[in-house]
Motif scaffolding. Structure first.
Motif, PDB file in Angstrom:
ATOM      1  N   LEU A 125       0.826  -1.205   0.000  1.00  0.00           N
ATOM      2  CA  LEU A 125       0.000   0.000   0.000  1.00  0.00           C
ATOM      3  C   LEU A 125       0.862   1.257   0.000  1.00  0.00           C
ATOM      4  N   ARG A 126       2.029   1.204   0.645  1.00  0.00           N
ATOM      5  CA  ARG A 126       2.944   2.354   0.577  1.00  0.00           C
ATOM      6  C   ARG A 126       3.380   2.604  -0.858  1.00  0.00           C
ATOM      7  N   GLU A 127       3.712   1.534  -1.563  1.00  0.00           N
ATOM      8  CA  GLU A 127       4.133   1.680  -2.956  1.00  0.00           C
ATOM      9  C   GLU A 127       2.964   2.148  -3.830  1.00  0.00           C
ATOM     10  N   PHE A 128       1.786   1.645  -3.551  1.00  0.00           N
ATOM     11  CA  PHE A 128       0.601   2.077  -4.295  1.00  0.00           C
ATOM     12  C   PHE A 128       0.378   3.576  -4.122  1.00  0.00           C
ATOM     13  N   ALA A 129       0.439   4.055  -2.894  1.00  0.00           N
ATOM     14  CA  ALA A 129       0.249   5.484  -2.633  1.00  0.00           C
ATOM     15  C   ALA A 129       1.314   6.314  -3.344  1.00  0.00           C
ATOM     16  N   ARG A 130       2.549   5.843  -3.351  1.00  0.00           N
ATOM     17  CA  ARG A 130       3.624   6.585  -4.011  1.00  0.00           C
ATOM     18  C   ARG A 130       3.396   6.661  -5.512  1.00  0.00           C
ATOM     19  N   ARG A 131       2.974   5.537  -6.097  1.00  0.00           N
ATOM     20  CA  ARG A 131       2.786   5.514  -7.551  1.00  0.00           C
ATOM     21  C   ARG A 131       1.602   6.378  -7.983  1.00  0.00           C
ATOM     22  N   VAL A 132       0.538   6.357  -7.208  1.00  0.00           N
ATOM     23  CA  VAL A 132      -0.607   7.212  -7.541  1.00  0.00           C
ATOM     24  C   VAL A 132      -0.216   8.679  -7.408  1.00  0.00           C
ATOM     25  N   HIS A 133       0.486   9.005  -6.325  1.00  0.00           N
ATOM     26  CA  HIS A 133       0.945  10.380  -6.115  1.00  0.00           C
ATOM     27  C   HIS A 133       1.860  10.835  -7.260  1.00  0.00           C
ATOM     28  N   ALA A 134       2.631   9.913  -7.802  1.00  0.00           N
ATOM     29  CA  ALA A 134       3.556  10.251  -8.889  1.00  0.00           C
ATOM     30  C   ALA A 134       2.838  10.584 -10.191  1.00  0.00           C
ATOM     31  N   LEU A 135       1.538  10.292 -10.281  1.00  0.00           N
ATOM     32  CA  LEU A 135       0.790  10.575 -11.507  1.00  0.00           C
ATOM     33  C   LEU A 135       0.378  12.038 -11.633  1.00  0.00           C
ATOM     34  N   TRP A 136       0.386  12.788 -10.537  1.00  0.00           N
ATOM     35  CA  TRP A 136      -0.119  14.159 -10.599  1.00  0.00           C
ATOM     36  C   TRP A 136       0.537  14.998 -11.695  1.00  0.00           C
ATOM     37  N   PRO A 137       1.857  15.007 -11.836  1.00  0.00           N
ATOM     38  CA  PRO A 137       2.450  15.868 -12.873  1.00  0.00           C
ATOM     39  C   PRO A 137       2.023  15.499 -14.289  1.00  0.00           C
ATOM     40  N   SER A 138       1.808  14.210 -14.553  1.00  0.00           N
ATOM     41  CA  SER A 138       1.416  13.818 -15.909  1.00  0.00           C
ATOM     42  C   SER A 138      -0.028  14.188 -16.205  1.00  0.00           C
ATOM     43  N   LEU A 139      -0.811  14.461 -15.178  1.00  0.00           N
ATOM     44  CA  LEU A 139      -2.205  14.865 -15.365  1.00  0.00           C
ATOM     45  C   LEU A 139      -2.385  16.373 -15.270  1.00  0.00           C
ATOM     46  N   ALA A 140      -1.320  17.099 -14.980  1.00  0.00           N
ATOM     47  CA  ALA A 140      -1.414  18.553 -14.822  1.00  0.00           C
ATOM     48  C   ALA A 140      -1.244  19.250 -16.163  1.00  0.00           C
ATOM     49  N   ARG A 141      -1.999  20.320 -16.338  1.00  0.00           N
ATOM     50  CA  ARG A 141      -1.882  21.168 -17.522  1.00  0.00           C
ATOM     51  C   ARG A 141      -1.695  22.608 -17.054  1.00  0.00           C
ATOM     52  N   PRO A 142      -0.765  23.339 -17.648  1.00  0.00           N
ATOM     53  CA  PRO A 142      -0.533  24.723 -17.217  1.00  0.00           C
ATOM     54  C   PRO A 142      -1.761  25.579 -17.475  1.00  0.00           C
ATOM     55  N   PRO A 143      -1.854  26.731 -16.836  1.00  0.00           N
ATOM     56  CA  PRO A 143      -3.021  27.600 -17.042  1.00  0.00           C
ATOM     57  C   PRO A 143      -3.218  27.932 -18.514  1.00  0.00           C
ATOM     58  N   ALA A 144      -4.452  27.887 -18.975  1.00  0.00           N
ATOM     59  CA  ALA A 144      -4.797  28.284 -20.343  1.00  0.00           C
ATOM     60  C   ALA A 144      -5.369  29.688 -20.262  1.00  0.00           C
ATOM     61  N   THR A 145      -4.579  30.664 -20.684  1.00  0.00           N
ATOM     62  CA  THR A 145      -5.013  32.052 -20.543  1.00  0.00           C
ATOM     63  C   THR A 145      -5.081  32.713 -21.905  1.00  0.00           C
ATOM     64  N   ASP A 146      -4.394  33.844 -22.079  1.00  0.00           N
ATOM     65  CA  ASP A 146      -4.596  34.613 -23.299  1.00  0.00           C
ATOM     66  C   ASP A 146      -4.001  33.907 -24.510  1.00  0.00           C
ATOM     67  N   PRO A 147      -4.668  34.057 -25.677  1.00  0.00           N
ATOM     68  CA  PRO A 147      -4.134  33.441 -26.894  1.00  0.00           C
ATOM     69  C   PRO A 147      -2.891  34.180 -27.351  1.00  0.00           C
ATOM     70  N   PRO A 148      -2.039  33.534 -28.126  1.00  0.00           N
ATOM     71  CA  PRO A 148      -0.849  34.228 -28.618  1.00  0.00           C
ATOM     72  C   PRO A 148      -1.226  35.408 -29.500  1.00  0.00           C
TER      73      PRO A 148
END
Length: 745
Positions: free
Chosen positions: A127-150
């Motif tokens: 379960l410790r390894e499971f928690a670590r692996r799930v926590h490690a997914l956050w950056p791959s699911l993150a997207r930077p703010p979508a604001t003004d167009p170029p």
């Protein structure tokens, strides 16, 4: 609205391009992408914007006579056009796994690559390894703010992605954007990972969408702006702010995250936005009045899912068209399209719950159905979502009101707290009086006897022919008014001749150039909304329409916009149009307005044209009591959502009865809680188990069901977590749904 919210011009253009019309249908029919969603997620190529593409499409191919050759282009022509004006496809999903820590921290500064703090105290190494692996997914699911167009020579948004002020967390795979009810559980996961700042960003993104659009859409895409999802924004704010909300249980929000210091600033900032979304959620189309099952003389206002569209969903265009392939009438198609989209709003898309076959093919409690079933897409033709008063939605509405009240109490806004406490109590009574089934120990969906037949002629349509019809009629009225009143500044023969020359004949009737159609259509729509507001307020409709039109109808800003559109775009139709001989002065032409109001009144009787995301046609229908045919047959996990939402007092007879009913329902299986007992092949049916439902039911049992509820919750939650951990170890992925028949551990 935050400063970089999408401007109205871009929003209208992208809606016209990606959400309706000839181009959308042609691209989806051509099957350029196997997934219908891929086209509507594909951005426009730089430097074009939506208006450019629409204009080019109407002239494409260059040697084609639109009226002689008909509206169809060949698939090859469509592919060539898409290749010229659109990117090669949407961004591909990012795989999980090891990430660059510096890049991750740039987007998620509170993410710790060492894993969540709570995991260090878990005794079980798996379960410790499971928690670590799930926590490690956050950056791959993150997207930077979508604001003004170029910045370009033609500034404007080129993607259906709605702008957000903070980093977004997306579900992954084909779901490349923020989703509504997913975000609540995302925020809880971030809080468990010690990432409160990112969780607050998720919350701020949701609030910004409500500020911009009046409600939280299904997802952060333009094509989702005609529907929402189960309303959990207030619960998200309460969790992130550290506020206990839902009444009942052991004195706080079921599943509230303890030990979090109150974020008073976010709580106070959210209250006006939450109140605004509440107005949307309780709008006339979404509200139905039904009789109490205990006292037939009493009635209660309750809620249903309602999508403001009667067209195929752009992201599932081919699938929706296929469902309606054998429909005999346009009205039948429109009804199915609306009910399919309304089922998508529920989050349960799709399951037997919404179909005429509800309750069939159920697995008896204590038995197991083996093997896989393949859903029949044609079965969706019997869908009836808007005839159903759902138990889960009314539970969510109770929880929403209770959480808003708790947030308001936390920041000493007693007036708002009292208002929403009253709303919560009202809904709690309605759940007990209308949807509680004493015999089976659960809340159940209610089936209304009839469709909204009386309203069907008023269902808004946005179609090219209806826009043209309205625009031509209004165009004629304006010309007639201008010619009839020589005292006005706008009475200029050159100007009138230019207006009159815009109309051309076609095999489909008299037509106008699209920029002018859009402008006149928007004018008509705005007046429709003004009229309906005045009607609801019991004011003199004609007087107020005339008063309102004085202030803006021919003002410099409004006709200036039309003039700019025409000068810029009319040349594409081979008509050089200018307004150089006219100075727009803001003068109002009484004759034109009188003629317009006459046209306006008659046009509403035959066909309504409307593009706003909520309904202005409802009038005073909320007092009409709807007959019902009793409870929808079948057993579903959603029947117990009101328990989680505080529909009964913790430890009460009803709560204990509900826990016992769930335990014996047949839904609780070795691998989790099945979504329903119907083995149909639809994904929101047996044997599939979905994390949000499993989590909500476990928390509801634990918070409100006494000792027996706590025991059931711990047993299910333990097997669920261990099963997820085993599946991740075996497959390398977290999955959207799991087979509840199988204990994975």
């Amino acid at each position: 609205r935050f400063p970089d919210a999408m401007n109205a011009t871009s929003l209208v253009g992208l809606t016209d391009l990606y959400c309706t019309g000839e181009l959308l249908a042609a691209v989806q029919r051509a099957g350029i992408w196997s997934d219908s969603k891929d086209f509507v997620d594909t951005p426009i190529k730089h430097p074009h914007v939506a208006g450019d593409v629409l204009m080019a499409w109407r002239r494409y191919p260059p040697d084609r006579d639109r009226w002689r050759d008909g509206p169809e282009r060949t698939d090859d022509e469509v592919r060539a056009f898409v290749a010229k004006y659109f990117e090669a496809g949407p961004a591909r999903p990012v795989e999980g796994g090891e990430v660059d820590v510096n890049d991750a921290r740039a987007t998620l500064p509170d993410w710790d690559p060492e894993g969540p703090a709570f995991a260090r105290h878990l005794a079980d190494p798996k379960l410790r390894e499971f928690a670590r692996r799930v926590h490690a997914l956050w950056p791959s699911l993150a997207r930077p703010p979508a604001t003004d167009p170029p910045a370009t020579d033609h500034p404007g948004w080129r993607s259906t992605l709605l702008p957000l002020p903070r980093a977004a967390i997306v579900p992954g795979e084909r779901f490349r954007e923020t989703y509504y009810w997913d975000s609540y559980w995302t925020a809880l996961g971030l809080l468990a990972s010690g990432m409160r700042s990112t969780a607050a960003g998720v919350c701020e993104n949701m609030l910004s969408l409500v500020d911009a659009h009046g409600f939280m859409p299904n997802g952060a895409r333009v094509y989702y702006l005609n529907r929402s999802q189960p309303p959990v924004l207030a619960s998200t704010v309460a969790a992130v702010c550290g506020v206990g909300g839902t009444a009942g249980g052991d004195g706080g929000t079921a599943g509230g995250v303890g030990g979090i210091e109150l974020d008073a600033a976010l709580a106070a900032r959210s209250l006006p936005t939450l109140a605004r979304e509440w107005e949307y959620l309780t709008g006339p189309r979404r509200t139905v009045r039904v009789r109490s099952r205990r006292d037939p003389t009493a009635t209660h206002a309750m809620y249903r899912y309602w999508a403001y569209t009667d067209q195929p969903r752009p992201e599932s265009w081919r699938e929706d068209v296929e469902v309606c392939a054998n429909c005999e009438s346009i009205d039948a198609k429109r009804r199915i399209y609306r009910d399919v989209a309304s089922a998508a709003e529920s989050g349960h898309d799709f399951g037997s719950r919404w179909l005429a076959t509800a309750g069939e093919d159920e697995v008896a409690p204590g038995e197991t159905s083996v093997g896989e079933m393949r859903a029949d897409p044609a079965s969706l033709a019997s869908i009836r979502t808007t005839r159903i008063v759902p138990a889960d939605l009314n539970g969510f509405m109770l929880r929403y009101a209770a959480d808003v009240a708790a947030i308001a109490r936390a920041v000493n806004d007693d007036a708002t707290a009292a208002r929403f406490e009253s709303e919560a109590n009202r809904i709690r009574v309605a759940l007990r009086e209308v949807l509680w089934d004493e015999e089976t120990g659960r809340w159940r969906d209610l089936l209304l006897s009839d469709w909204d037949e009386d309203d069907w002629d008023e269902v808004p349509l946005v179609r090219f022919d209806s826009q043209q019809r309205v625009a031509v009629g209004l165009h004629d009225a304006i010309i007639a008014g201008l010619r009839a009143d020589p005292t006005q500044v706008l009475h200029n023969s050159d100007f009138i001749d230019e207006l009159e020359a815009m109309v051309t004949d076609s095999p489909y009737g008299r037509v106008l150039p699209e920029p002018w159609v859009i402008y006149l259509h928007d004018l008509h729509r705005e007046m429709c909304e003004k009229r309906e507001r005045n009607k609801r307020e019991r004011e003199n409709r004609t007087r107020d329409c005339r008063r309102d039109i004085h202030s803006w109808w021919l003002d410099e800003g409004t006709l200036g916009r039309a003039r700019k559109l025409c000068e810029q775009d009319m040349r594409a139709f081979g008509k050089g149009v200018t307004f150089k001989t006219n100075k727009i002065t803001g003068h109002y032409n009484k004759t034109a307005v009188d003629l317009y109001l006459g046209f306006f009144d008659s046009s509403l009787e035959s066909e309504s044209v409307h593009t706003k995301p909520w309904d202005v046609w409802a009038g005073d229908r909320e007092d009409v009591v709807r007959a019902d045919d009793g409870f929808v047959p079948g057993t579903r996990a959603s029947d117990w959502i009101p328990l989680w939402c505080g529909a009964v007092e913790g430890g009460s007879r009803e709560a204990i009865l509900a826990v016992d009913a769930l335990r014996n329902s047949g839904l609780v299986l070795p691998g989790g809680i099945a979504t329903s007992l119907a083995h149909t092949g639809h994904q929101w049916d047996y044997p599939n188990a979905w994390a949000p439902l499993v989590h909500a039911l476990c928390e509801g049992c634990d918070a409100f069901g006494g000792d027996a509820g706590g025991k059931l919750a711990r047993d299910v939650a333990t097997r669920w977590v261990r099963g997820n951990a085993s599946a991740l170890e075996r497959t390398g992925y977290m999955h959207e749904k799991y087979d509840a028949r199988n204990a994975q551990a």
